[in-house]
Design a protein around this motif. Structure first.
Motif, PDB file in Angstrom:
ATOM      1  N   ILE A   1       0.837  -1.539  -0.312  1.00 27.68           N
ATOM      2  CA  ILE A   1       0.367   0.133   0.024  1.00 27.68           C
ATOM      3  C   ILE A   1       0.533   1.334   0.152  1.00 27.68           C
ATOM      4  O   ILE A   1       0.352   2.133  -0.843  1.00 27.68           O
ATOM      5  CB  ILE A   1      -1.065   0.001   0.929  1.00 27.68           C
ATOM      6  CG1 ILE A   1      -1.846  -1.127   1.163  1.00 27.68           C
ATOM      7  CG2 ILE A   1      -1.700   0.997   1.250  1.00 27.68           C
ATOM      8  CD1 ILE A   1      -3.194  -1.249   2.109  1.00 27.68           C
TER       9      ILE A   1
ATOM     10  N   ASN B   1      -7.977   9.166  -3.766  1.00 28.00           N
ATOM     11  CA  ASN B   1      -9.415   7.656  -2.647  1.00 28.00           C
ATOM     12  C   ASN B   1      -7.995   7.059  -2.771  1.00 28.00           C
ATOM     13  O   ASN B   1      -7.813   6.414  -4.576  1.00 28.00           O
ATOM     14  CB  ASN B   1     -10.399   7.908  -2.886  1.00 28.00           C
ATOM     15  CG  ASN B   1     -11.705   8.769  -2.500  1.00 28.00           C
ATOM     16  OD1 ASN B   1     -12.254   9.099  -3.844  1.00 28.00           O
ATOM     17  ND2 ASN B   1     -11.305   9.501  -1.952  1.00 28.00           N
ATOM     18  N   GLY B   2      -7.687   5.919  -1.488  1.00 29.47           N
ATOM     19  CA  GLY B   2      -7.323   4.571  -1.745  1.00 29.47           C
ATOM     20  C   GLY B   2      -5.941   5.061  -2.177  1.00 29.47           C
ATOM     21  O   GLY B   2      -5.152   3.795  -1.862  1.00 29.47           O
ATOM     22  N   SER B   3      -5.153   6.049  -2.059  1.00 29.40           N
ATOM     23  CA  SER B   3      -3.915   6.627  -2.446  1.00 29.40           C
ATOM     24  C   SER B   3      -3.240   6.031  -1.518  1.00 29.40           C
ATOM     25  O   SER B   3      -1.784   6.468  -1.285  1.00 29.40           O
ATOM     26  CB  SER B   3      -3.499   8.038  -2.719  1.00 29.40           C
ATOM     27  OG  SER B   3      -4.218   9.110  -1.838  1.00 29.40           O
ATOM     28  N   GLY B   4      -3.234   5.673  -0.338  1.00 32.24           N
ATOM     29  CA  GLY B   4      -3.001   5.403   1.120  1.00 32.24           C
ATOM     30  C   GLY B   4      -2.750   6.770   2.487  1.00 32.24           C
ATOM     31  O   GLY B   4      -1.985   6.130   3.110  1.00 32.24           O
ATOM     32  N   LYS B   5      -2.998   7.534   2.009  1.00 30.94           N
ATOM     33  CA  LYS B   5      -3.023   8.488   3.303  1.00 30.94           C
ATOM     34  C   LYS B   5      -3.993   7.742   4.584  1.00 30.94           C
ATOM     35  O   LYS B   5      -2.654   7.973   5.583  1.00 30.94           O
ATOM     36  CB  LYS B   5      -3.854   9.638   3.622  1.00 30.94           C
ATOM     37  CG  LYS B   5      -4.187  11.015   1.258  1.00 30.94           C
ATOM     38  CD  LYS B   5      -5.021  11.822   1.364  1.00 30.94           C
ATOM     39  CE  LYS B   5      -6.304  11.211   0.719  1.00 30.94           C
ATOM     40  NZ  LYS B   5      -6.741   9.975   0.321  1.00 30.94           N
ATOM     41  N   SER B   6      -5.135   7.274   4.960  1.00 31.33           N
ATOM     42  CA  SER B   6      -5.358   6.328   5.893  1.00 31.33           C
ATOM     43  C   SER B   6      -4.170   5.896   6.489  1.00 31.33           C
ATOM     44  O   SER B   6      -4.452   5.958   7.881  1.00 31.33           O
ATOM     45  CB  SER B   6      -6.774   6.234   5.950  1.00 31.33           C
ATOM     46  OG  SER B   6      -7.895   7.074   5.778  1.00 31.33           O
ATOM     47  N   THR B   7      -3.492   4.547   5.643  1.00 28.10           N
ATOM     48  CA  THR B   7      -3.149   3.736   5.806  1.00 28.10           C
ATOM     49  C   THR B   7      -1.759   4.381   6.377  1.00 28.10           C
ATOM     50  O   THR B   7      -1.648   4.231   7.600  1.00 28.10           O
ATOM     51  CB  THR B   7      -2.746   2.805   4.437  1.00 28.10           C
ATOM     52  OG1 THR B   7      -3.555   2.181   4.323  1.00 28.10           O
ATOM     53  CG2 THR B   7      -1.513   1.854   5.496  1.00 28.10           C
TER      54      THR B   7
ATOM     55  N   GLU C   1      -9.062  13.208   7.582  1.00 24.69           N
ATOM     56  CA  GLU C   1     -10.105  13.890   7.579  1.00 24.69           C
ATOM     57  C   GLU C   1     -11.304  14.146   8.040  1.00 24.69           C
ATOM     58  O   GLU C   1     -12.613  13.894   8.677  1.00 24.69           O
ATOM     59  CB  GLU C   1     -10.937  12.815   5.751  1.00 24.69           C
ATOM     60  CG  GLU C   1      -9.944  12.478   5.298  1.00 24.69           C
ATOM     61  CD  GLU C   1     -11.184  11.654   3.243  1.00 24.69           C
ATOM     62  OE1 GLU C   1     -12.697  12.060   4.307  1.00 24.69           O
ATOM     63  OE2 GLU C   1     -10.787  10.725   2.908  1.00 24.69           O
TER      64      GLU C   1
ATOM     65  N   HIS D   1      -9.329  16.273   1.990  1.00 29.80           N
ATOM     66  CA  HIS D   1      -9.697  16.299   0.065  1.00 29.80           C
ATOM     67  C   HIS D   1     -10.454  17.852  -0.073  1.00 29.80           C
ATOM     68  O   HIS D   1     -10.275  18.266  -1.307  1.00 29.80           O
ATOM     69  CB  HIS D   1     -11.113  15.108  -0.222  1.00 29.80           C
ATOM     70  CG  HIS D   1     -10.289  14.114  -0.001  1.00 29.80           C
ATOM     71  ND1 HIS D   1      -9.511  13.399  -0.810  1.00 29.80           N
ATOM     72  CD2 HIS D   1     -11.238  13.458   1.129  1.00 29.80           C
ATOM     73  CE1 HIS D   1      -9.862  12.226  -0.760  1.00 29.80           C
ATOM     74  NE2 HIS D   1     -10.283  11.744   0.353  1.00 29.80           N
TER      75      HIS D   1
HETATM   76  N1  LIG Z   1      -7.103  -4.259   5.915  1.00 27.96           N
HETATM   77  C1  LIG Z   1      -7.217  -3.518   4.287  1.00 27.96           C
HETATM   78  N2  LIG Z   1      -7.679  -4.637   3.525  1.00 27.96           N
HETATM   79  C2  LIG Z   1      -7.354  -4.687   2.275  1.00 27.96           C
HETATM   80  N3  LIG Z   1      -7.397  -3.767   1.733  1.00 27.96           N
HETATM   81  C3  LIG Z   1      -6.562  -2.042   2.430  1.00 27.96           C
HETATM   82  C4  LIG Z   1      -6.775  -2.431   3.859  1.00 27.96           C
HETATM   83  N4  LIG Z   1      -6.168  -1.325   4.807  1.00 27.96           N
HETATM   84  C5  LIG Z   1      -6.500  -0.417   3.502  1.00 27.96           C
HETATM   85  N5  LIG Z   1      -6.435  -1.342   1.789  1.00 27.96           N
HETATM   86  C6  LIG Z   1      -6.147  -0.957   1.036  1.00 27.96           C
HETATM   87  O1  LIG Z   1      -5.454   0.210   0.982  1.00 27.96           O
HETATM   88  C7  LIG Z   1      -5.410   1.218  -0.107  1.00 27.96           C
HETATM   89  C8  LIG Z   1      -5.195   2.454   0.670  1.00 27.96           C
HETATM   90  O2  LIG Z   1      -6.451   2.759   1.717  1.00 27.96           O
HETATM   91  P1  LIG Z   1      -6.058   4.269   2.352  1.00 27.96           P
HETATM   92  O3  LIG Z   1      -7.248   3.622   3.344  1.00 27.96           O
HETATM   93  O4  LIG Z   1      -5.086   4.697   3.605  1.00 27.96           O
HETATM   94  O5  LIG Z   1      -6.786   5.235   1.224  1.00 27.96           O
HETATM   95  P2  LIG Z   1      -7.184   6.417   1.435  1.00 27.96           P
HETATM   96  O6  LIG Z   1      -5.762   7.208   0.545  1.00 27.96           O
HETATM   97  O7  LIG Z   1      -7.047   6.973   2.975  1.00 27.96           O
HETATM   98  O8  LIG Z   1      -8.348   6.491   0.896  1.00 27.96           O
HETATM   99  P3  LIG Z   1      -9.818   8.189   1.027  1.00 27.96           P
HETATM  100  O9  LIG Z   1      -8.996   8.837   1.016  1.00 27.96           O
HETATM  101  O10 LIG Z   1     -10.682   6.987   0.523  1.00 27.96           O
HETATM  102  O11 LIG Z   1      -9.902   8.087   2.558  1.00 27.96           O
HETATM  103  C9  LIG Z   1      -7.265   1.230  -0.823  1.00 27.96           C
HETATM  104  O12 LIG Z   1      -6.732   0.448  -2.177  1.00 27.96           O
HETATM  105  C10 LIG Z   1      -6.864   0.205   0.506  1.00 27.96           C
HETATM  106  O13 LIG Z   1      -8.461  -0.906  -0.418  1.00 27.96           O
END
Ligand SMILES: Nc1ncnc2c1ncn2[C@@H]1O[C@H](COP(=O)(O)OP(=O)(O)OP(=O)(O)O)[C@@H](O)[C@H]1O
Ligand SMILES: [Mg+2]
Lengths: 251, 506
Positions: free
Chosen positions: A18, A38-44, A173, A205
């Protein structure tokens, strides 16, 4: 203050990478914003910094004032000064909001070898801080986040942050789901905490929030990397044109 | 529910309790008091029954009552329907009577009490003033009580070693003493009520108890009296290989009210110990009884060695119209728990409530619940059960709700929630429902959930360690029941929740 170097993170349970080499330094006293699709990895990134289970760091490092965060338990990171305002705050049925706050404040003080806050001092402080966030007495008594509206949950996160006085505040967010007035309250709450010794990482965002919380630096995250870094004008660019141009540019 | 509104868990209490808990690493009450004991020979037979009766200086009718019970017991089989497993108990390999030697000559005044007993009270957390009174300190009775008064009866192994505030209670006509004293001093009341709620032949353990009970507490609240303080009994098993068979009899006469607390502890031993108590409550017209228990008998070690086998029969008979009973229990201890505090709702418009928290960790097994037997018209019952299992423990809720043909327009509401910590433990719900009229309604809701990782992470991100986080979440899960406890007990119960779950995570 917060130093992230070449951070690679995959999911523990599956072979899914990720974060693919995040480099980011937040200096004390500065506000950094992260934007990105979305999904770029910010929350991760915010979860990995705060120590949530389920992720594996395959490469790189993350330190807070030189201390290796990745070696610490979540509560040790909290005591060291990491605070995460959750994108989705968690409900804890049956546990009063006030009880939760007091347990948290005292747990951190204890971990740092400080005196616990007396009940009276604690109450005084909570009431004052809750008032400035327009959180009423009833919300303080209710179980943590249970039945709170989306906006109330976010304000509650800021209240916790104000009480815990962390060194490094990560806001994921916090603006989403807030009405215009609540957004101002939250921004004021954050601004009130801005000081020399404290760093902020604000994931958002929307430019709206950044109108109120003026960032020093703006990063764009895409596909697990910081792909562009600039000043406040970068956020405006995203607001006006979306990510297409920026992404095309880096590819 | 009015009863519920009167008691409130103090906001902010959790922190102190959680801290107190941190200082205690294992079973807090696992010390053993080195007091010289006097034992009856091991085993049970008519001679032992006579000896117990004799030691208590009982009248002949009581001795006969016991012997008849013993006779019945020899013809009964141990029940095996509960979801608990334990090695066969050798009933002849137990002591049925033990008492501190210092009690051999009944102390004329309480200052003859062995100082080690008093040290025991202190460790049991009996409030200072009550300790002084139990110790017979001159004038202690008249000292201003700090906060609320609680009258205490302490039962140490087989005998009651002292009851506090008896004089003050007597002014209101309340009788609160040991059951052995009641048998001697108030035979008319004992004769009238003993065995009328839990008949001698009720079940294997109750029958054994009827034969060999050594002591326990007796309460009588006269008509129209609101008992001026909480009454409480502390039971402690100290002697090794000793069964404890206490007997409690509570009578709330017309229009009276009493809140009664029962606390239990036992030292850590690696042999299992037997506890088979009987509690009978009689509630007359318009009277109300609240009975709260915090049971913290030694649960055995992580491998299931030792611990108390707890087989208890508790029953309340709401005899009068509009009578009310509320059972609240926090069961954290014992290796094996077999316990179903029940309500016989005989009077019209009588009400029964049962609030329960049962926590099992490591190898503990609990099979507990309640019976609500609706006999009168317009009777109401409410059951809230919270079962928490951790380690390899098994936790069963077993409940009976029975609406008899004459119990027209009656209601029951049952809510039964189970919480699992880890994946090696089990939770079971066994509801029995019989409705034999068509105007009554029974509602049953049950949930099973696991301690949520997101909740734990949220707490830890805010600085709590894992055990503290689990204790907080579990205390939240139990909130409905904790609120039903008197405040002193609510705090103790919160601590116990945390202590008993130590080592259940990570
Ligand atoms: N536990 C998990 N199981 C499967 N996929 C995950 C898991 N955690 C994160 N991902 C995937 O990792 C990627 C990054 O997710 P993340 O939540 O970090 O994105 P984000 O940048 O915070 O998005 P958003 O703007 O929608 O909040 C996404 O594709 C998400 O589906
Ligand atoms: Mg996100």
């Amino acid at each position: 203050m917060l130093e992230i170097k070449n951070l690679h993170v995959k999911l523990e349970e599956e072979e899914k990478q990720i974060l693919k080499g995040v480099d980011l330094t937040v200096e004390a006293g500065k506000v950094h914003a992260i934007m990105g699709p979305n999904g770029s990895g910010k929350s991760t990134l915010s979860y990995v910094l705060s120590g949530r289970d389920g992720y594996e760091v395959t490469e790189g490092s993350a330190t807070l004032e030189g201390a290796d965060l990745l070696e610490m338990e979540p509560e040790e990171r909290a005591a060291a000064g990491i605070f995460l305002a959750f994108q989705y705050p968690v409900e804890i049925p049956g546990v009063g909001n006030m009880t939760f706050l007091r347990t948290a404040v005292n747990a951190q003080r204890k971990a740092r070898g400080e005196e616990e806050l007396s009940a009276a001092d604690f109450l005084k402080e909570v009431r004052a801080k809750a008032k400035s966030l327009k959180i009423d007495a009833d919300m303080l008594k209710r179980p943590v986040n249970v039945g709170f509206s989306g906006g109330e949950k976010k304000r509650n996160e800021i209240l916790q942050m104000a009480m815990l006085e962390p060194k490094m505040c990560i806001l994921d967010e916090t603006d989403s789901g807030l009405d215009v007035d609540a957004m101002k309250l939250v921004a004021e709450g954050v601004n009130a905490l801005r000081d020399e010794g404290r760093g902020f990482l604000v994931i958002t965002h929307y430019q709206r929030l950044l109108d109120h919380i003026k960032p020093d630096v703006v990063h764009i995250m895409a596909d697990g990397r910081i792909v562009k870094t600039g000043g406040p004008e970068l956020a405006l660019e995203v607001e006006n044109n979306g990510y297409a141009d920026i992404l095309a540019e880096v590819n | 529910m009015a009863a519920l509104d009167q008691t409130q868990v103090k906001e902010g209490v959790d922190q102190e309790t959680v801290d107190a808990v941190r200082e205690v690493s294992t079973y807090k009450y696992g010390w053993d008091t080195d007091i010289e004991m006097e034992y009856a020979p091991k085993g049970v037979n008519p001679d032992i029954v006579r000896l117990i009766s004799d030691k208590n200086e009982e009248p002949e009718w009581m001795t006969e009552w016991r012997l008849a019970a013993f006779e019945r017991w020899t013809k009964m089989d141990e029940p095996n329907w509960a979801m608990v497993h334990y090695p066969k108990i050798d009933f002849q390999d137990q002591y049925y009577y033990a008492r501190p030697k210092s009690m051999e000559e009944k102390p004329k005044s309480l200052d003859e009490v062995d100082p080690k007993l008093l040290a025991t009270y202190e460790k049991l957390g009996i409030p200072l003033k009550e300790q002084m009174i139990l110790a017979g300190v001159e004038g202690a009775e008249d000292m201003p009580a700090e906060g609320r008064k609680v009258a205490v009866d302490a039962v140490f192994d087989s005998v009651s070693v002292g009851t506090t505030f008896q004089d003050e209670l007597a002014k209101h006509g309340v009788i609160f003493c040991s059951i052995s004293e009641a048998i001697r001093e108030h035979p008319e009341l004992v004769k009238k009520y003993l065995g009328t709620v839990v008949p001698v032949s009720d079940n294997f353990y109750a029958t054994l108890n009827s034969a060999v009970f050594s002591d326990g507490s007796f309460v009588y609240i006269p008509p129209g009296v609101r008992c001026p303080m909480e009454l409480s009994t502390y039971f402690r098993i100290n002697a090794e290989n000793t069964g404890q068979f206490e007997r409690t009899l509570i009578i709330a006469d017309k229009g009276s009210y009493v809140s009664y607390l029962e606390g239990c502890t036992a030292p850590q031993r690696d042999t299992a110990q037997l506890h088979a108590a009987v509690v009978e409550i009689i509630i007359e017209e318009d009277a109300e009884v609240k009975y709260s228990t915090v049971q913290n008998w030694f649960p055995g070690d992580e491998n299931g060695k030792g611990g108390i086998y707890n087989f208890v029969t508790k029953r309340a008979d709401c005899r009068g119209d509009r009578s009310k009973v509320m059972w609240t229990q926090v069961e954290t201890g014992s290796a094996v728990t077999w316990k179903y505090p029940s309500c016989i709702l005989r009077g019209d418009e009588s009400q029964g409530e049962f609030y329960s928290i049962a926590i099992t960790n490591n190898m503990q097994q609990a099979d507990t619940g309640t019976k609500m037997v609706h006999l009168g018209k317009n009777t109401k019952s409410r059951i809230v059960s919270k079962g928490i299992s951790a380690g390899k423990a098994q936790n069963t809720y077993r409940g009976l709700v029975s609406m008899h043909p004459k119990a027209k327009d009656s209601r029951n509401y049952t809510q039964c929630d189970s919480l699992l910590i880890g994946d090696k433990c089990g939770a079971h719900t066994v509801p029995y429902i019989e409705v034999r009229n068509n105007s009554s309604r029974v509602e049953h809701e049950a949930t099973t959930s696991k301690v949520d990782d997101d909740q734990l992470f949220y707490c830890r991100q805010r600085g709590m360690d894992e055990e503290e986080a689990v204790a907080l979440v579990v205390n939240g899960f139990c909130k409905d029941v904790l609120q039903a406890l008197p405040m002193e007990f609510a705090m103790e119960a919160q601590q116990l929740v945390a202590i008993s779950l130590e080592g259940s995570v990570g």
